[in-house]
Structures are given as structure tokens and as C-alpha cells.
Write an enzyme that holds these catalytic residues in place. Sequence first.
Site, PDB file in Angstrom:
ATOM      1  N   CYS A   1       0.828  -1.196   0.000  1.00  0.00           N
ATOM      2  CA  CYS A   1       0.000   0.000   0.000  1.00  0.00           C
ATOM      3  C   CYS A   1       0.873   1.261   0.000  1.00  0.00           C
ATOM      4  O   CYS A   1       1.558   1.532  -0.975  1.00  0.00           O
ATOM      5  CB  CYS A   1      -0.975  -0.028   1.178  1.00  0.00           C
ATOM      6  SG  CYS A   1      -2.359   1.137   1.017  1.00  0.00           S
TER       7      CYS A   1
ATOM      8  N   HIS B   1      -3.468  -5.221  -0.182  1.00  0.00           N
ATOM      9  CA  HIS B   1      -2.985  -5.863   1.039  1.00  0.00           C
ATOM     10  C   HIS B   1      -3.242  -7.370   0.972  1.00  0.00           C
ATOM     11  O   HIS B   1      -4.288  -7.846   1.422  1.00  0.00           O
ATOM     12  CB  HIS B   1      -3.724  -5.303   2.259  1.00  0.00           C
ATOM     13  CG  HIS B   1      -3.261  -3.965   2.710  1.00  0.00           C
ATOM     14  ND1 HIS B   1      -2.405  -3.781   3.779  1.00  0.00           N
ATOM     15  CD2 HIS B   1      -3.535  -2.716   2.233  1.00  0.00           C
ATOM     16  CE1 HIS B   1      -2.178  -2.489   3.954  1.00  0.00           C
ATOM     17  NE2 HIS B   1      -2.855  -1.820   3.021  1.00  0.00           N
TER      18      HIS B   1
ATOM     19  N   GLU C   1      -2.049  -9.679   2.778  1.00  0.00           N
ATOM     20  CA  GLU C   1      -2.142 -10.261   4.124  1.00  0.00           C
ATOM     21  C   GLU C   1      -3.548 -10.147   4.707  1.00  0.00           C
ATOM     22  O   GLU C   1      -3.913 -10.891   5.639  1.00  0.00           O
ATOM     23  CB  GLU C   1      -1.112  -9.592   5.051  1.00  0.00           C
ATOM     24  CG  GLU C   1      -1.504  -8.268   5.656  1.00  0.00           C
ATOM     25  CD  GLU C   1      -1.463  -7.088   4.681  1.00  0.00           C
ATOM     26  OE1 GLU C   1      -1.859  -5.976   5.064  1.00  0.00           O
ATOM     27  OE2 GLU C   1      -1.028  -7.286   3.529  1.00  0.00           O
TER      28      GLU C   1
END
Length: 430
Positions: free
Chosen positions: A131, A255, A257
Site C-alpha cells: 500500500c 494488502h 495479508e
Amino acid sequence: MSSDLSVILPRVLIVSRRTVRKNKFVDFVGEYHLDLIIRYGAVPVIVPRVNGVHMLLESFEPIHGVLLCEGEDIDPSLYQSGGDEGVSKEELEEIRRLHVSDTAIDKEKDSIELRLAKLCLERNIPYLGICRGSQVLNVACGGTLYQDIETELSKHSKIDENKVQHMNYDDYDGHRHEVEVVDDTPLHHWFEEEHINERGKLEIRVNSYHHQGVKRLAHRFLPMAFARDGLIEAFYDPDAYNPDQGKFIMGLQFHPERMRRPDSDQFDYPGCPSAYKEFVKAAVAYQKKLNSLSSSSSVQSQLPLKLDSAVEIKRDRILRSFSIARNLYTTGRRMMHSIKESELEAGAEFLESNAALSLQQQNRLKQMGATVRNSRSYIERLKMNEGREKLARNVMAKMSVEQLSDLMASYHMMGQICSEVLEKKLNGMH
């Protein structure tokens, strides 16, 4: 055992983000990042976002990897030039109203992260930007950003189906949009088993928490994915990507994750954690490289210094040259007629080949009379070096970024070894 692990496992630096809790500033890092770094075999080292830390980054050595993630907007003055502003003052006020938490500029965090990004680029330290971290990487290499995607990109799209919502506060974690993955890239390899769209291209749905993004991608990078509105969602440096050899420079706007099923830790795709896995693999390999160089340097420094007759003669000439230079400095030009310029050359060559001396070494040389202030031969050599420097610059301009980085790392290592050996020799001269 714990002390052994701190030496064995690579260290990955992560800069914290600031928030306010109970009327005080608190630094934090998303736990998903920390969990994945530890899972794949590295130690996350949190760099606190506090004033002055950007001047203390050497204290966090050794650095085997850098992961930069979420945060506020980057200061536009760091990537905009005159006339490059993409939004009006009225539009900027509206952007600040809509994105209150993101538009508060944090200059200290900018300074810390840009320094770390440039350090990684200089040394080829593995770098993963998520990001904001991807935007920092692009800016560090001379790229630019959209200050607001909706204002600068989406409103100018003539085809409605190409418009993309990059921020959805009403469905913050659940919101997804499609990105098309570029063939023959690491991202394509990680998600190659997923959906192929009508254009025959790999397509995945990613989360989106940003109102800014890459506008002009820095020259050293190649895109890995595009949103339908044309925004670059992922990029990497192909010349600095080989995790097995400790090379990894990459930015992801989304993102991975956090791409997980609702109320579950199960990832949307098996490839979601791959960026972290390969990043840590690169950090492990990079650490092994550093340890190998350090071990070699340590062995060399422990070898007894034995000077053969030729070196002894050279040392005597250098000492005589220093002695003459000291006398010249103290008596001026009164004794120039009795001195051969060749007698000054040994000292001049020594100083020229050991220009990068510590302050302590410089003071030691001055005490020995190692001044060439009145040495004409040394001045002439400096003039000759201007031509050599020009030639070297022309040659290096034709080299790749990877070749230049490797060259810089090699000279850095040789400089350290030279400095250590020089210090031993100087201490043995008095």
C-alpha cells in the site's frame, strides 16, 4: 537458545504508524504483517515513528530486509514539480474532508521510510512495500503519485465499466475489485491457478484501502497488475528479483495479508501469502551473503602481518616521503631546491589510494607529517584523476542498476577491509 536465534534469523525492519489512544500518541504495526514475517523465518524489528529516528537508522543494523506498509499520504512536495499539481485547491479541500485520517501528512514517517527505501536500493537489501510502502518505493526512485485517484483518474474515464472504486468505507475489509495480472511476473507465478478472463488474462480480485496510487512509474520498475481504470496495482524491479540470491524489490498497492474470508483466517487465494514467503526467503539469503563477507573479512583481519622485503622498502619510502612533507610544511619552500619530486611520490600515491580515511586515521597521518600541501607531484596527479573520473563516469552510465549496486557493495566491502589493514599498518609504524 533465544540469543542464538537472534543471530541466526534475519532482521526485517518495519516502521510503525502513529495513532491517538487515551489522549496520547501510540505507535502500532498491523499484526498480520508481524505474523507472516515470523511464520516464514525472520524477526520483525519495529522502527518507532518518533522524532529524530530518521537520523538513527544506522543503530538498527544489521538490516536484512525492510517491509513498509500502511500510513498517511506522502507529502506531495516529495514527488511533485512545478506545474505538476493534479488537483485544485477546492478539490484538495474536498479530498481532505472525505479522507480525514489519510490526508494528515506525517513528515517524520516520510523521512524515515524514504531513507530506508533508498538504503535498500543502494545496498540491494530486500524490500517489500505494501500500500503506502509501494508508493514510498516509487517516489524514492523518482516516480510520482495521483494525489487522489477519484479526482485525477476516475472522473476522466469515459467508459463506466472501467471505473473502479478504490476506497469503500462502508465495506472496508470486504470490498474487492478486479486486477489483471501481467504475464511472466512473480505475481502471475503466485496466482497462476486462478481465474482467466475473457481477454485470456489472469485476473484476481484484490482488496483496496487507498485514495492515492502510482501515476508515473519509476523507470527501473515493471508493472505486475493493472486495475480496469489503468491504475498500476503492483510492480517490481526485474533486475533486483531473485529471492534465492537475496534479491527482492517489490511494491503491492493492495494488502494480500488481509485478503481473507469473512470471519476466518483463510486466505482468498493460496497465493496471497507468497509475497511475504519469497520476501523472507530473500532476507535469509541476503543475511547469508553478509555473514559470508563478514566471516571472510574477520579471517583476513586475524592473519599475522608479515611484510616481505619489497613491502619493507616501500614502507620506508612512504615514511621518508612523509618526513620530507612534514619538513616542507614547517620550513616552507626554503628546502625545495634540495628535494627531488620523486621522493614525494610515494607518500602522494599512498594518500591518493587511501582517500577514504577515518578522522582518527587522518589525525594520525598529520602527526606523522603526512601533508602534501607543497607537493607539486600530488597536485599533478589530482589533475590526471579528473580525466580518469570522467572516463569512469561514462563507463558507469552504461551499466545496469544491478551492476552498479553490486559494484558499490564490492567497493564498500573493500573499503572496510582496506581501512582495517591500514589502521594496523599505521599503528605498527611508530
